[in-house]
Enzyme design. Structure first.
Site, PDB file in Angstrom:
ATOM      1  N   GLU A  89     -26.197  37.245 -31.090  1.00 58.54           N
ATOM      2  CA  GLU A  89     -26.425  36.884 -32.506  1.00 58.54           C
ATOM      3  C   GLU A  89     -26.277  35.390 -32.772  1.00 58.54           C
ATOM      4  OE1 GLU A  89     -23.869  38.615 -31.316  1.00 58.54           O
ATOM      5  OE2 GLU A  89     -22.031  38.399 -32.499  1.00 58.54           O
ATOM      6  N   CYS A 123     -20.385  42.934 -26.977  1.00 60.94           N
ATOM      7  CA  CYS A 123     -19.043  42.538 -26.535  1.00 60.94           C
ATOM      8  C   CYS A 123     -18.093  43.750 -26.559  1.00 60.94           C
ATOM      9  CB  CYS A 123     -18.532  41.366 -27.363  1.00 60.94           C
ATOM     10  SG  CYS A 123     -17.308  40.403 -26.454  1.00 60.94           S
ATOM     11  N   ARG A 168     -11.908  38.202 -23.570  1.00 54.46           N
ATOM     12  CA  ARG A 168     -10.774  38.058 -22.663  1.00 54.46           C
ATOM     13  C   ARG A 168     -10.721  39.235 -21.683  1.00 54.46           C
ATOM     14  NH1 ARG A 168      -7.036  36.733 -26.711  1.00 54.46           N
ATOM     15  NH2 ARG A 168      -7.161  34.499 -26.377  1.00 54.46           N
ATOM     16  N   HIS A 181     -22.640  37.467 -26.952  1.00 56.67           N
ATOM     17  CA  HIS A 181     -22.970  37.544 -28.380  1.00 56.67           C
ATOM     18  C   HIS A 181     -24.361  36.948 -28.633  1.00 56.67           C
ATOM     19  CE1 HIS A 181     -19.029  38.755 -29.995  1.00 56.67           C
ATOM     20  NE2 HIS A 181     -18.554  38.129 -28.934  1.00 56.67           N
ATOM     21  N   ILE A 208      -4.983  19.267 -51.612  1.00 58.67           N
ATOM     22  CA  ILE A 208      -4.125  18.254 -50.987  1.00 58.67           C
ATOM     23  C   ILE A 208      -4.586  17.951 -49.553  1.00 58.67           C
ATOM     24  CG2 ILE A 208      -1.778  17.868 -50.086  1.00 58.67           C
ATOM     25  CD1 ILE A 208      -0.700  19.239 -52.548  1.00 58.67           C
TER      26      ILE A 208
END
Ligand code: GLN
Length: 545
Positions: free
Chosen positions: A519, A383, A472, A517, A147
């Site tokens: 990667e 990280c 964060r 990061h 939908i």
């Protein structure tokens, strides 16, 4: 003007629409065309930033700091073209823009409706910034019949009329299953899925048929007849041993030449697929192997570590070896039992602690880091992995048992603390605790300066690097002296020197932990230097044991 290719999916999800779209992008590039790939996501979330990786897989971060679907990672890895926030368009994004326009009074009193307001906004998003490319490939998420997908199908149906038949192409990726009891490949699910598409006014031009065995002439004729496509446009998409073989295999099946024919672009020269051939050759005939343990918490759904997994494979390609990956659930290392650690970790040639959110598994990760540190096993922290390496050192070397992260609990020694302010260029960005969770992290590319007397500098061979972030919390600079005393040297910081970015151990053969990061930037044809070096260190370890 760009030509538009729309990729829809039928029958079941997880057929690999992202890889199919990315591979077509790579094939068109190999013919000398400039491409852009874009994902249209029917879900209501504004972006997947707040979605659980268990459900949705990895959140891929773009240079400009958008939190997006993992398919954008495939697009980048196959084409080398960096995506932007405009390449991830969700229902949530479209609706929030349309509602904001409505509140501003932009619709001049009109009743705001799915058609034309939502569909116009979708079309606008598809057309945005496409002037500079030859092809814009747009993947529609989900499966035909959902939908949520209806406004997107309606928008691309309209776009074909807007840009013209010769400037647009519909590819439908579908499944042709083998039914063992009948001993036959079945075309009916594809017929039904195409009928569903046709009922929305879309006639596919090419069928890309996933199958675990070759599709015979008879089934092809049937598919062509019932689905109203030319027999040569029924393209077989067989399962292949590595995703990097997909462009080669699609080319062999004639996908790119049918696409070019549709657009009236007949070329006499074959596309140059040598980079893919080289990659596949290296993957098929590795000269050795290593085993890397990834200590994570989403280990049951490997999609949660898509880019990381690929970056490790790329590190293997660079060293011409095969990388076995053991996905180890950090929680299982938490019992503090030495025998468990020996059983799970002692055979590993490298240990990696990837990004994560929340406390669950943190103790297990610290146990693995301690094991890697004490046994001189190459260690790579990413990280959350850097944050855990800092806590492990403070607790186990410094004796600061109370050292913790404010992500976990209120603590008397917040060695990892909430970052409330940071600089992006000349602009100060702020995070307000208690506010919105979506899109409020330190996200995307930030520069980082390296100390020249570090391993990381030797690896990058550059004093200034730029990597993608998504966090964060940060290493609290109030405790830097204590951290350094525990043997962890901060060898990289933000350009203003305020935020620690990289920590290394000088008393260890390979112990590097980074706040970003890497990667996300690794490509099969351009493996990320940190992964290349980590896998090389693991290979040396393999030679030792
Ligand atoms: N949860 C940590 C933070 O927000 C680490 C995030 C990550 O590993 N991507 O800082």
């Amino acid at each position: 003007m760009a030509r538009f290719i729309f990729v829809t999916g039928g029958v079941v999800s997880s057929l690999g629409k992202g890889i199919a779209s990315a591979s077509l992008g790579a094939l068109l590039q190999a013919r000398g065309y400039k491409v852009l790939l874009r994902k249209l996501e029917p879900y209501i979330n504004v972006d997947p930033g707040t979605m659980n990786p268990f459900q949705h897989g990895e959140v891929f971060v773009t240079d400009d700091g958008a939190e997006t679907d993992l398919d954008l990672g495939h697009y980048e890895r196959f084409t080398g073209v960096n995506t932007t926030r405009f390449d991830a368009v969700s229902t949530g994004r479209i609706y929030s823009d349309v509602i904001a326009n409505e509140r501003r009074g932009d619709y001049l009193g009109a009743t705001v409706q799915v058609i034309p307001h939502i569909t116009d906004a979708i079309k606008h998003a598809i057309l945005k910034n496409t002037e500079h490319v030859d092809f814009a490939i747009c993947e529609i998420g989900g499966t035909v019949g959902d939908i949520e997908g209806l406004p997107f199908l309606e928008a691309i149906r309209q776009l074909r009329n807007d840009v013209g038949y010769r400037n647009s192409l519909f590819i439908h990726l579908t499944l042709v299953p083998y039914i063992p009891t009948a001993g036959e490949l079945k075309t009916k699910p594809t017929q039904h899925s195409v009928q569903e598409l046709q009922s929305k006014g879309i006639q596919p031009d090419i069928l890309l048929c996933r199958s675990d065995r070759p599709i015979g002439l008879e089934e092809r004729r049937k598919l062509a007849l019932f689905c109203n496509v030319k027999p040569e446009c029924v393209i077989e998409a067989l399962d292949v041993p590595t995703i990097y073989q997909v462009p080669i295999s699609y080319h062999e099946q004639g996908l790119d030449s049918e696409v070019c024919k549709h657009f009236g672009l007949e070329s006499k020269t074959a596309p140059d697929l040598s980079i893919w051939e080289k990659i596949v050759e290296t993957l098929k005939r590795p000269e050795g192997d290593v085993t890397i343990g990834v200590i994570g918490k989403y280990t049951e759904l490997l999609d949660a570590y898509k880019s990381l997994h690929q970056a490790l494979i790329h590190g293997g390609i660079a060293n011409k070896i095969h990388v076995n990956i053991e996905w180890i659930d950090a929680v299982q290392l938490e019992d503090g039992n030495k025998a468990t650690l020996i059983e799970r970790l002692s055979h590993l040639h490298g240990i990696l602690v990837p990004g994560a959110f929340g406390e669950r598994g943190a103790l297990g990760k610290m146990a693995a880091i301690q094991y890697a540190r004490e046994h001189k096993i190459p260690f790579f922290g990413i990280c959350f992995g850097l944050q855990m390496a800092v806590l492990e050192a403070l607790k186990n070397i410094g004796g600061y048992k109370e050292a913790s992260s404010t992500e976990f609990e209120p603590t008397s020694m917040p060695a990892i603390a909430l970052m409330t302010e940071w600089a992006k260029g000349d602009v100060v960005q702020k995070y307000f605790p208690g506010g919105d969770l979506g899109g409020t992290m330190r996200l995307g590319n930030y520069e980082c300066k390296l100390q020249t007397d570090s391993k990381t500098y030797d690896i990058y061979k550059s004093k200034l690097i730029s990597e993608r972030h998504r966090h964060r919390y940060e290493v609290n600079t109030e405790y830097l002296e204590k951290i350094e005393k525990c043997g962890l040297s901060i060898v990289g910081t933000t350009v203003d020197g305020l935020l620690p970015e990289i920590a290394e151990r000088k008393d260890h053969p390979w112990f590097v932990a980074v706040q970003f990061h890497p990667e996300f930037k690794s490509r099969p044809f351009k493996p990320h230097p940190l992964f290349t070096s980590f896998v090389e260190a693991a290979l040396n370890q393999n030679r030792l044991v």
